[in-house]
Scaffold this motif. Structure first.
Motif, PDB file in Angstrom:
ATOM      1  N   ASP A 102      48.176  38.967 -21.081  1.00  0.00           N
ATOM      2  CA  ASP A 102      48.860  39.805 -21.584  1.00  0.00           C
ATOM      3  C   ASP A 102      48.064  41.306 -21.632  1.00  0.00           C
ATOM      4  N   LYS A 103      46.641  40.967 -21.325  1.00  0.00           N
ATOM      5  CA  LYS A 103      45.897  42.127 -21.642  1.00  0.00           C
ATOM      6  C   LYS A 103      45.003  42.944 -20.105  1.00  0.00           C
ATOM      7  N   ASP A 104      44.947  43.872 -20.154  1.00  0.00           N
ATOM      8  CA  ASP A 104      44.234  44.408 -19.092  1.00  0.00           C
ATOM      9  C   ASP A 104      42.868  44.607 -19.131  1.00  0.00           C
ATOM     10  N   PHE A 105      41.984  43.943 -18.491  1.00  0.00           N
ATOM     11  CA  PHE A 105      40.368  43.737 -18.619  1.00  0.00           C
ATOM     12  C   PHE A 105      39.901  44.617 -17.530  1.00  0.00           C
ATOM     13  N   ALA A 106      40.550  45.260 -16.713  1.00  0.00           N
ATOM     14  CA  ALA A 106      40.088  45.854 -15.451  1.00  0.00           C
ATOM     15  C   ALA A 106      39.283  46.840 -15.960  1.00  0.00           C
ATOM     16  N   PRO A 107      39.392  47.792 -16.969  1.00  0.00           N
ATOM     17  CA  PRO A 107      38.547  48.977 -17.271  1.00  0.00           C
ATOM     18  C   PRO A 107      37.162  48.256 -17.766  1.00  0.00           C
ATOM     19  N   ILE A 108      37.232  47.280 -18.462  1.00  0.00           N
ATOM     20  CA  ILE A 108      36.115  46.689 -19.037  1.00  0.00           C
ATOM     21  C   ILE A 108      35.126  46.355 -17.905  1.00  0.00           C
ATOM     22  N   TRP A 109      35.605  45.471 -16.898  1.00  0.00           N
ATOM     23  CA  TRP A 109      34.832  44.993 -15.785  1.00  0.00           C
ATOM     24  C   TRP A 109      34.290  46.124 -15.062  1.00  0.00           C
ATOM     25  N   LYS A 110      35.298  47.271 -14.873  1.00  0.00           N
ATOM     26  CA  LYS A 110      34.693  48.391 -14.010  1.00  0.00           C
ATOM     27  C   LYS A 110      33.712  49.149 -14.641  1.00  0.00           C
ATOM     28  N   GLN A 111      33.838  49.382 -16.069  1.00  0.00           N
ATOM     29  CA  GLN A 111      33.122  50.418 -16.564  1.00  0.00           C
ATOM     30  C   GLN A 111      31.957  49.840 -17.151  1.00  0.00           C
ATOM     31  N   TRP A 112      32.057  48.738 -17.936  1.00  0.00           N
ATOM     32  CA  TRP A 112      31.023  47.933 -18.680  1.00  0.00           C
ATOM     33  C   TRP A 112      30.177  46.863 -18.070  1.00  0.00           C
ATOM     34  N   LEU A 113      31.017  46.082 -17.181  1.00  0.00           N
ATOM     35  CA  LEU A 113      30.304  44.918 -16.629  1.00  0.00           C
ATOM     36  C   LEU A 113      29.597  45.423 -15.254  1.00  0.00           C
ATOM     37  N   TYR A 114      30.120  46.091 -14.411  1.00  0.00           N
ATOM     38  CA  TYR A 114      29.809  46.287 -13.174  1.00  0.00           C
ATOM     39  C   TYR A 114      29.421  47.975 -13.152  1.00  0.00           C
ATOM     40  N   LEU A 174      18.717  51.542 -21.043  1.00  0.00           N
ATOM     41  CA  LEU A 174      19.967  51.022 -21.740  1.00  0.00           C
ATOM     42  C   LEU A 174      21.166  51.206 -20.496  1.00  0.00           C
ATOM     43  N   TRP A 175      21.045  52.352 -19.900  1.00  0.00           N
ATOM     44  CA  TRP A 175      22.179  52.631 -19.040  1.00  0.00           C
ATOM     45  C   TRP A 175      21.627  52.710 -17.618  1.00  0.00           C
ATOM     46  N   ALA A 176      20.479  51.884 -17.240  1.00  0.00           N
ATOM     47  CA  ALA A 176      19.855  51.858 -15.958  1.00  0.00           C
ATOM     48  C   ALA A 176      20.708  51.261 -15.027  1.00  0.00           C
ATOM     49  N   PHE A 177      21.322  50.230 -15.112  1.00  0.00           N
ATOM     50  CA  PHE A 177      21.977  49.537 -14.395  1.00  0.00           C
ATOM     51  C   PHE A 177      23.126  48.540 -15.038  1.00  0.00           C
ATOM     52  N   PRO A 178      24.181  48.002 -14.647  1.00  0.00           N
ATOM     53  CA  PRO A 178      24.974  47.215 -15.202  1.00  0.00           C
ATOM     54  C   PRO A 178      24.367  45.941 -15.377  1.00  0.00           C
ATOM     55  N   PRO A 179      25.049  45.151 -16.442  1.00  0.00           N
ATOM     56  CA  PRO A 179      24.611  44.041 -16.841  1.00  0.00           C
ATOM     57  C   PRO A 179      24.801  42.807 -15.726  1.00  0.00           C
ATOM     58  N   ALA A 180      25.775  43.079 -15.030  1.00  0.00           N
ATOM     59  CA  ALA A 180      26.280  41.934 -13.902  1.00  0.00           C
ATOM     60  C   ALA A 180      25.577  42.167 -12.844  1.00  0.00           C
ATOM     61  N   ARG A 181      24.582  43.393 -12.627  1.00  0.00           N
ATOM     62  CA  ARG A 181      24.037  43.854 -11.351  1.00  0.00           C
ATOM     63  C   ARG A 181      22.576  44.303 -11.638  1.00  0.00           C
ATOM     64  N   PRO A 182      21.849  43.342 -11.962  1.00  0.00           N
ATOM     65  CA  PRO A 182      20.357  43.866 -12.058  1.00  0.00           C
ATOM     66  C   PRO A 182      19.731  44.293 -10.813  1.00  0.00           C
ATOM     67  N   SER A 183      19.074  45.398 -10.919  1.00  0.00           N
ATOM     68  CA  SER A 183      18.565  46.158  -9.704  1.00  0.00           C
ATOM     69  C   SER A 183      17.762  45.157  -8.876  1.00  0.00           C
ATOM     70  N   ASN A 184      17.072  44.719  -9.453  1.00  0.00           N
ATOM     71  CA  ASN A 184      15.781  43.399  -8.509  1.00  0.00           C
ATOM     72  C   ASN A 184      15.281  42.524  -9.563  1.00  0.00           C
ATOM     73  N   ALA A 185      14.590  41.424  -8.967  1.00  0.00           N
ATOM     74  CA  ALA A 185      13.996  40.270  -9.720  1.00  0.00           C
ATOM     75  C   ALA A 185      13.472  40.964 -10.975  1.00  0.00           C
TER      76      ALA A 185
END
Length: 464
Positions: free
Chosen positions: A444-456, A374-385
């Motif tokens: 008006d919302k700050d999404f940077a923590p979501i992108w940094k921690q959860w997406l990437y 589950l925590w092997a890699f971020p969803p937006a950056r799969p490790s390979n094909a």
């Protein structure tokens, strides 16, 4: 007068060099579109608008397929040659604009050299006649696709690169087109494909089924199922959306109860995701348990056996997220699978099961029990094909969406996911497009923590 001779020679030499370099005669379109995980997939230099596929298949006698594929495309630069993706099969001849064209094969690449250069912006038609025994392709993750043989026929599945096993194409999700697919089979069999059935004729012991898909479709979403099927046709909702359901006889009893919920599921998804994006819907339930996975083929998802309710919800949600809004590259798979997985969470929440928050919390606290990577890699950056369909793409992708929902609230979240589907309807989008859309929708919302921690972000985020 004598000084003019060197000038003429210089001009002639310049023209000769230009011709040799291909500058005045175009250049090859190039193989591959630079996908980060499948660099050979797709081709450069043109964009396909329509596929007309005329196929004939007989499961007996080795399962030979013969086909004529006519692609209507537009050159995106001056072309002296262009490539199509075709794995296996023998090519008899190729024409471009009705004139015989030279061609050569190298692996999955079919390189076509038209008689005349194709100009940038020119619309052209290329016709390929081919035949042979289509192959099954093994993915980097070990699953099989392409042309899959079943007990009484065949099943064509294309994600991510299997479509080139049964027709020549620009086999990358970034190039979508409309389709006509005609399949001729022995008269005791049926052939089901995408879109609407526009014709059925029987001659000399063989029946031809003709299917039309008017909306743009990525090549990996094209399908053909050949075999014996119990078929039902009906309409759904006040707009009378046509539905076409084909079920293998061995799966009819096990499928009956869940498929009866198809209208309910479609109407629920329209309420949550917006108007259904295609001109028909339905399901194909094949007798192909060895396939091991369902696929969101456009208009009617394919199931290798009777599905459960959540799997049906998942694959139908892909009609919005994946089929209508299609990723620009295979790196963006979470935009397909994260959305479809979150549709399962929402269905449970609305039908007496766990809330989406409870599902999120259980994944955060104990998710590695069911999903070890589950925590092997971020969803937006799969490790390979080999990992584009792994659990982080599905489960962590859904968790990203839930974090957005918690940040903006239920009403705003509903507006975002419906607006995303509407804004990119029948088009392609990537992760950067999505994050920009979310930020614009809630400035008006700050999404940077979501992108940094959860997406990437790598590993398990420190806080839920």
């Amino acid at each position: 007068m004598p000084r003019s001779v060197p000038v003429v020679r210089t001009v002639l030499l310049a023209l000769a060099l230009t011709a040799c370099s291909g500058g005045s005669h175009g250049s090859p379109g190039g193989s591959g579109v630079g996908d980060p995980y499948f660099p050979k997939a797709g081709n450069g230099g043109y964009d396909v608008g329509h596929y007309d596929l005329r196929l004939a298949y007989d499961p007996t006698g080795g399962g030979r397929l013969s086909g004529t594929a006519t692609l209507t495309a537009r050159a995106t630069r001056d072309l002296s040659a262009f490539d199509l993706d075709l794995d296996g099969l023998d090519v008899q001849d190729v024409t471009v604009e009705g004139r015989r064209a030279r061609f050569q094969r190298a692996g999955q690449e079919l390189t076509v050299r038209p008689h005349d250069r194709l100009d940038d912006g020119e619309t052209f038609r290329v016709t390929v006649r081919y035949s042979g025994t289509p192959e099954t392709i093994t993915d980097p993750d070990g699953s099989q696709e392409g042309w899959l043989h079943t007990a009484d026929g065949a099943l064509a599945l294309g994600e991510p690169t299997g479509s080139m096993a049964w027709f020549p194409c620009n086999d990358h999700p970034s190039d979508k087109a409309s389709y006509d697919i005609a399949v001729t089979v022995p008269k005791d069999l049926q052939a089901v494909a995408n879109g609407e059935l526009t014709g059925r004729t029987t001659t000399g012991g063989r029946t031809t089924f003709t299917w039309h898909t008017p909306e743009p479709m990525a090549s990996y979403l094209a399908t053909v199922a050949v075999g014996h099927f119990d078929i039902s046709r009906f309409t759904i909702g006040k707009d009378r959306l046509p539905a076409y359901v084909a079920v293998g006889p061995s799966q009819a009893k096990a499928s009956r109860k869940v498929l009866a919920r198809l209208p309910e599921i479609i109407e629920w998804e329209e309420y949550n995701f917006g108007p259904y994006p295609f001109s028909s819907t339905g399901v194909i339930v094949a007798d192909a348990k060895d396939v091991g996975y369902a696929l969101e083929t456009q208009n009617r998802p394919v199931f290798p056996a009777a599905p459960d309710t959540l799997t049906l919800v998942h694959e139908l949600a892909h009609q919005w997220y994946g089929d209508s809004v299609t990723p620009k590259s295979w790196r963006d798979m979470w935009l397909n699978e994260g959305f479809a997985t979150y549709a399962e969470w929402l269905w449970d929440e609305d039908h007496g099961g766990a809330t989406a928050q409870q599902t999120f919390d259980a994944l955060y606290d104990h998710g590695q029990g069911d999903y070890p990577d589950l925590w092997a890699f971020p969803p937006a950056r799969p490790s390979n094909a080999a990992h584009i369909s792994d659990d982080p793409v599905y489960q962590r992708g859904a968790m990203v969406l839930h974090k957005i929902r918690r940040t903006v609230g239920d009403d705003a979240f509903s507006t975002i996911i419906q607006g995303w589907a509407a804004t990119h309807r029948h088009a392609n989008a990537d992760t950067a497009d999505f994050t920009a859309y979310v930020e614009k929708s809630a400035p008006d919302k700050d999404f940077a923590p979501i992108w940094k921690q959860w997406l990437y972000g790598k590993g398990k985020p420190a806080h839920r």
